[in-house]
Design a protein around this motif. Structure first.
Motif, mmCIF file in Angstrom:
data_model
loop_
_atom_site.group_PDB
_atom_site.id
_atom_site.type_symbol
_atom_site.label_atom_id
_atom_site.label_comp_id
_atom_site.label_asym_id
_atom_site.label_seq_id
_atom_site.Cartn_x
_atom_site.Cartn_y
_atom_site.Cartn_z
ATOM 1 N N HIS A 33 -6.933 -44.675 37.772
ATOM 2 C CA HIS A 33 -5.688 -45.431 37.605
ATOM 3 C C HIS A 33 -5.450 -46.371 38.787
ATOM 4 C CE1 HIS A 33 -3.952 -42.139 34.710
ATOM 5 N NE2 HIS A 33 -4.877 -42.891 34.149
ATOM 6 N N LEU A 34 -5.780 -45.909 39.995
ATOM 7 C CA LEU A 34 -5.632 -46.776 41.168
ATOM 8 C C LEU A 34 -6.598 -47.954 41.076
ATOM 9 C CD1 LEU A 34 -4.447 -47.519 43.887
ATOM 10 C CD2 LEU A 34 -6.014 -45.872 44.963
ATOM 11 N N VAL A 35 -7.820 -47.695 40.649
ATOM 12 C CA VAL A 35 -8.790 -48.787 40.457
ATOM 13 C C VAL A 35 -8.233 -49.805 39.466
ATOM 14 C CG1 VAL A 35 -11.062 -49.379 39.529
ATOM 15 C CG2 VAL A 35 -10.813 -47.413 41.065
ATOM 16 N N ASP A 36 -7.680 -49.315 38.361
ATOM 17 C CA ASP A 36 -7.117 -50.227 37.347
ATOM 18 C C ASP A 36 -6.005 -51.086 37.935
ATOM 19 O OD1 ASP A 36 -8.859 -49.138 35.499
ATOM 20 O OD2 ASP A 36 -7.357 -47.847 34.557
ATOM 21 N N PHE A 37 -5.135 -50.465 38.718
ATOM 22 C CA PHE A 37 -4.036 -51.202 39.355
ATOM 23 C C PHE A 37 -4.566 -52.311 40.246
ATOM 24 C CE2 PHE A 37 -1.525 -51.571 43.314
ATOM 25 C CZ PHE A 37 -0.369 -52.148 42.802
ATOM 26 N N LEU A 38 -5.566 -52.005 41.062
ATOM 27 C CA LEU A 38 -6.102 -52.998 41.987
ATOM 28 C C LEU A 38 -6.866 -54.095 41.254
ATOM 29 C CD1 LEU A 38 -7.198 -50.595 44.863
ATOM 30 C CD2 LEU A 38 -5.272 -52.187 44.881
ATOM 31 N N LEU A 39 -7.541 -53.745 40.176
ATOM 32 C CA LEU A 39 -8.205 -54.770 39.363
ATOM 33 C C LEU A 39 -7.173 -55.718 38.749
ATOM 34 C CD1 LEU A 39 -10.959 -52.667 37.559
ATOM 35 C CD2 LEU A 39 -11.369 -54.513 39.202
ATOM 36 N N GLU A 40 -6.062 -55.167 38.320
ATOM 37 C CA GLU A 40 -4.995 -56.000 37.748
ATOM 38 C C GLU A 40 -4.438 -56.981 38.779
ATOM 39 O OE1 GLU A 40 -2.168 -53.194 36.316
ATOM 40 O OE2 GLU A 40 -3.425 -52.533 34.635
ATOM 41 N N GLN A 41 -4.513 -56.606 40.048
ATOM 42 C CA GLN A 41 -4.029 -57.485 41.121
ATOM 43 C C GLN A 41 -5.072 -58.538 41.502
ATOM 44 O OE1 GLN A 41 -0.767 -56.903 42.007
ATOM 45 N NE2 GLN A 41 -0.972 -55.330 40.433
ATOM 46 N N TRP A 263 6.180 -46.106 44.076
ATOM 47 C CA TRP A 263 7.310 -46.984 43.753
ATOM 48 C C TRP A 263 6.892 -48.092 42.794
ATOM 49 C CZ3 TRP A 263 8.687 -47.599 49.652
ATOM 50 C CH2 TRP A 263 9.141 -46.357 50.133
ATOM 51 N N GLN A 264 5.592 -48.312 42.671
ATOM 52 C CA GLN A 264 5.075 -49.329 41.750
ATOM 53 C C GLN A 264 4.524 -48.704 40.468
ATOM 54 O OE1 GLN A 264 2.856 -52.625 43.893
ATOM 55 N NE2 GLN A 264 2.928 -51.124 45.553
ATOM 56 N N GLY A 265 4.783 -47.404 40.298
ATOM 57 C CA GLY A 265 4.336 -46.734 39.091
ATOM 58 C C GLY A 265 2.913 -46.221 39.141
ATOM 59 N N VAL A 266 2.315 -46.169 40.357
ATOM 60 C CA VAL A 266 0.941 -45.689 40.517
ATOM 61 C C VAL A 266 0.979 -44.349 41.238
ATOM 62 C CG1 VAL A 266 -1.342 -46.178 41.474
ATOM 63 C CG2 VAL A 266 0.101 -48.070 40.672
ATOM 64 N N ASP A 267 0.527 -43.308 40.564
ATOM 65 C CA ASP A 267 0.481 -41.975 41.166
ATOM 66 C C ASP A 267 -0.826 -41.852 41.939
ATOM 67 O OD1 ASP A 267 0.412 -39.318 41.879
ATOM 68 O OD2 ASP A 267 0.957 -38.552 39.898
ATOM 69 N N ALA A 268 -0.750 -41.980 43.256
ATOM 70 C CA ALA A 268 -1.941 -41.934 44.106
ATOM 71 C C ALA A 268 -2.130 -40.573 44.758
ATOM 72 C CB ALA A 268 -1.864 -43.021 45.168
ATOM 73 N N GLY A 269 -1.480 -39.555 44.222
ATOM 74 C CA GLY A 269 -1.726 -38.189 44.657
ATOM 75 C C GLY A 269 -1.305 -37.897 46.082
ATOM 76 N N TYR A 270 -2.168 -37.163 46.774
ATOM 77 C CA TYR A 270 -1.852 -36.634 48.097
ATOM 78 C C TYR A 270 -2.950 -36.994 49.089
ATOM 79 C CZ TYR A 270 1.318 -33.653 45.404
ATOM 80 O OH TYR A 270 2.302 -33.192 44.560
ATOM 81 N N SER A 271 -2.592 -36.957 50.379
ATOM 82 C CA SER A 271 -3.578 -36.999 51.446
ATOM 83 C C SER A 271 -3.989 -35.577 51.799
ATOM 84 C CB SER A 271 -3.012 -37.687 52.694
ATOM 85 O OG SER A 271 -3.066 -39.076 52.576
ATOM 86 N N ARG A 272 -5.112 -35.465 52.468
ATOM 87 C CA ARG A 272 -5.570 -34.155 52.925
ATOM 88 C C ARG A 272 -4.975 -33.820 54.283
ATOM 89 N NH1 ARG A 272 -11.904 -33.020 51.205
ATOM 90 N NH2 ARG A 272 -11.320 -32.082 49.216
ATOM 91 N N ARG A 273 -4.730 -32.543 54.490
ATOM 92 C CA ARG A 273 -4.323 -32.094 55.810
ATOM 93 C C ARG A 273 -5.432 -32.411 56.817
ATOM 94 N NH1 ARG A 273 -3.251 -25.996 54.365
ATOM 95 N NH2 ARG A 273 -5.050 -26.506 53.088
ATOM 96 N N PRO A 274 -5.067 -32.737 58.055
ATOM 97 C CA PRO A 274 -3.759 -32.554 58.690
ATOM 98 C C PRO A 274 -2.765 -33.694 58.496
ATOM 99 C CG PRO A 274 -5.351 -33.247 60.327
ATOM 100 C CD PRO A 274 -6.116 -33.079 59.048
ATOM 101 N N PHE A 275 -3.044 -34.704 57.644
ATOM 102 C CA PHE A 275 -2.034 -35.716 57.358
ATOM 103 C C PHE A 275 -0.812 -35.079 56.703
ATOM 104 C CE2 PHE A 275 -5.778 -38.680 57.270
ATOM 105 C CZ PHE A 275 -5.376 -39.460 58.327
#
Length: 310
Positions: A33-41, A263-275
């Motif tokens: 989904h993130l790839v699709d968003f960036l391709l659309e841009q 906020w733009q409708g793209v669910d980019a999940g989570y970062s890995r710890r320790p972030f």
């Protein structure tokens, strides 16, 4: 599948974040989904599993899964650069061979780090990886891993399969000098987001950076203004981008970008710890800073800012 020539890898290239689920596993569907968003841009390409992509927090197999997912989803529409850097040459060669096998267009790597390697060690590292596949190698000069000097970069550029440099230092006089010194056929990419306008203005071939994940339209606008010679417009756009970046750098910005995407409708999940992963209710100060930037510059060019409210 078409492979892009290195000379075709230009423009605004996000150093794509890697998408993990709540259990810190690679989330293939959300990556797509993130790839699709960036391709659309209409970004210029993709740079995978680098610092922004949390590559050093992943196993080799996880990095390969991200690369396979993105290459498959992009399907030859844009070039894909795979960061294969690791602390050992053997590990990097394995990642490079995989990138070639699945259809990537170029590879890139930070220099070997942690131990104090000699210039010859660093040269051999790049030489060995560059000779492991037919893919063009893009050397990555970045302060986090230790900046390489001009003499070493010139020596590296003379290798037949080392075709470019991602330059994340802020001394753009050196970057401009290197472009003149190494010639038109050697590609140089500016890697400092808050200096994208400067990098493009001194003649780099493209820009690769983190915040192009969340506001690619702003940096595409900067690229277009430089090409059109509309420098005042470009300076304004860069000031907007820089103030947003400085506000974000008060947080774990790689994790924060996931909120900005949501906020733009793209669910980019989570970062890995320790972030640290942030709930929106923890970002009131950030949102307030964004609203001040929006008001100050009367911003209409940044999509996610239109979704920000107190």
């Amino acid at each position: 599948m078409k492979r892009f020539d290195i000379k075709e890898i230009t423009g605004v290239i996000p150093a794509m974040i890697s998408v993990f689920d709540e259990n810190e596993e690679v989330d293939v569907q959300k990556t797509e989904h993130l790839v699709d968003f960036l391709l659309e841009q209409n970004v210029g390409g993709f740079y995978l599993t680098g610092s922004t992509g949390e590559g050093f927090l992943m196993t080799g197999e996880e990095r390969k899964l991200v690369v396979e997912t993105v290459v498959r989803r992009v399907n030859g529409r844009k070039p894909v650069i795979v960061h294969v850097g690791d602390i050992g040459t053997k590990k990097s060669i394995d990642l490079a061979k995989h990138a070639y096998k699945v259809g990537a267009d170029a590879i890139s790597s930070v220099p070997p780090f942690y131990w104090k390697f000699s210039e010859q060690d660093i040269y051999n590292y790049y030489k060995d990886i560059a000779e492991a596949t037919p893919l063009p190698m893009i050397v990555y000069n970045v302060p986090l891993a230790g900046l390489m000097g001009t003499d070493l970069l010139v020596k590296l550029s003379q290798h037949e399969n080392i075709k470019g440099l991602k330059f994340t230092g802020k001394d753009h006089d050196q970057m401009s000098h290197l472009k003149d010194l190494l010639g038109e056929d050697f590609m140089i990419y500016s890697g400092c987001d808050e200096m994208a306008f400067s990098g493009l203005s001194v003649g780099t071939d493209g820009i690769i950076g983190s915040f192009y994940n969340v506001m690619p339209e702003l940096f595409i606008g900067i690229d277009e203004t430089v090409k059109a010679g509309e420098l005042a417009k470009g300076v304004r756009l860069q000031k907007i981008g820089t103030e947003i970046i400085f506000a974000a750098l008060k947080y774990d910005y790689i994790a924060l970008m996931r909120n900005m995407l949501s906020w733009q409708g793209v669910d980019a999940g989570y970062s890995r710890r320790p972030f640290t992963n942030y709930k929106d209710c923890e970002l009131d100060a950030f949102k307030e800073a964004l609203l001040k930037i929006k008001e100050k510059y009367e911003v209409t060019e940044v999509a996610f800012l239109n979704k920000v409210s107190k």
